[in-house]
Design a protein around this motif. Sequence first.
Motif, PDB file in Angstrom:
ATOM      1  N   SER A  35       0.878  -1.167   0.000  1.00 39.87           N
ATOM      2  CA  SER A  35       0.000   0.000   0.000  1.00 39.87           C
ATOM      3  C   SER A  35       0.912   1.213   0.000  1.00 39.87           C
ATOM      4  O   SER A  35       1.722   1.399   0.902  1.00 39.87           O
ATOM      5  N   HIS A  36       0.796   2.033  -1.058  1.00 41.16           N
ATOM      6  CA  HIS A  36       1.709   3.163  -1.236  1.00 41.16           C
ATOM      7  C   HIS A  36       0.885   4.408  -1.531  1.00 41.16           C
ATOM      8  O   HIS A  36       0.339   4.549  -2.624  1.00 41.16           O
ATOM      9  N   GLY A  37       0.754   5.301  -0.536  1.00 41.81           N
ATOM     10  CA  GLY A  37      -0.117   6.459  -0.699  1.00 41.81           C
ATOM     11  C   GLY A  37      -1.552   5.980  -0.858  1.00 41.81           C
ATOM     12  O   GLY A  37      -2.032   5.182  -0.060  1.00 41.81           O
ATOM     13  N   GLN A  38      -2.220   6.420  -1.910  1.00 40.08           N
ATOM     14  CA  GLN A  38      -3.579   5.954  -2.186  1.00 40.08           C
ATOM     15  C   GLN A  38      -3.592   4.772  -3.142  1.00 40.08           C
ATOM     16  O   GLN A  38      -4.661   4.242  -3.455  1.00 40.08           O
ATOM     17  N   ASP A  39      -2.427   4.338  -3.617  1.00 42.69           N
ATOM     18  CA  ASP A  39      -2.329   3.210  -4.536  1.00 42.69           C
ATOM     19  C   ASP A  39      -2.083   1.915  -3.775  1.00 42.69           C
ATOM     20  O   ASP A  39      -1.498   1.909  -2.682  1.00 42.69           O
TER      21      ASP A  39
ATOM     22  N   LEU B 296       9.138   2.931  -3.024  1.00 44.39           N
ATOM     23  CA  LEU B 296       9.361   3.963  -2.012  1.00 44.39           C
ATOM     24  C   LEU B 296       9.911   5.243  -2.649  1.00 44.39           C
ATOM     25  O   LEU B 296       9.548   6.345  -2.256  1.00 44.39           O
TER      26      LEU B 296
ATOM     27  N   GLY C 160       9.172   6.207  -5.573  1.00 45.93           N
ATOM     28  CA  GLY C 160       8.153   6.747  -6.472  1.00 45.93           C
ATOM     29  C   GLY C 160       8.405   6.495  -7.944  1.00 45.93           C
ATOM     30  O   GLY C 160       7.885   7.216  -8.795  1.00 45.93           O
TER      31      GLY C 160
ATOM     32  N   ARG D 251      -1.266  -2.195 -10.398  1.00 47.76           N
ATOM     33  CA  ARG D 251      -1.338  -1.003  -9.553  1.00 47.76           C
ATOM     34  C   ARG D 251      -2.791  -0.527  -9.571  1.00 47.76           C
ATOM     35  O   ARG D 251      -3.312  -0.150 -10.607  1.00 47.76           O
TER      36      ARG D 251
ATOM     37  N   THR E  52      -5.606   2.176  -8.276  1.00 48.59           N
ATOM     38  CA  THR E  52      -5.692   3.545  -7.763  1.00 48.59           C
ATOM     39  C   THR E  52      -7.073   3.762  -7.156  1.00 48.59           C
ATOM     40  O   THR E  52      -8.027   3.043  -7.456  1.00 48.59           O
TER      41      THR E  52
END
Length: 161
Positions: free
Chosen positions: A50-54, A85, A87, A117, A119
């Motif tokens: 889980s990376h940000g909102q993605d 990490l 980006g 991925r 979103t």
Amino acid sequence: MASPFEASEVQAGLQAALVPPVLFSGSFIEAFGRSAPKDEIGGDLADLVSHGQDVIAYVMDVSGHGIRSGVLMGMAKTAFRYGLLLGQPLEKLVCDINSVLGPLKERNMYLTLAVLRFTATGEVKYISAGHLPLLHYQQRTASVVRQDRKSTRLNSSHITI
């Protein structure tokens, strides 16, 4: 020198640490995944970040079995997560991993990778590097669409669900 039992126990411990089951429940996706190696340790991986909102889910398959495959898988997993990490876009990340790991692995070894991925807007990006095709179930039509790529080179497509 470790006994065969001790070596087996160490390998099983490494596998458990490197490839824990995937259990994820977010605002727009739920996921479960598990990798069961043929030996105590192997090169198969199912992972989710889980990376940000993605949400990025991926599977990786390293050729062969045993400790060599497990080590390469662990290196690739670390490189992949680090690239996320930083980006990096998926295409660049996969190409960079290929460049970095290529000289570090044995000549006859390779790995395949498939990445999704997700979103928060409902878009899904798919990228495959030599992996089996993605089967995309479309709930609205109750049909399965095969996202097939003929080439083993890096390929990507966009799917909107």
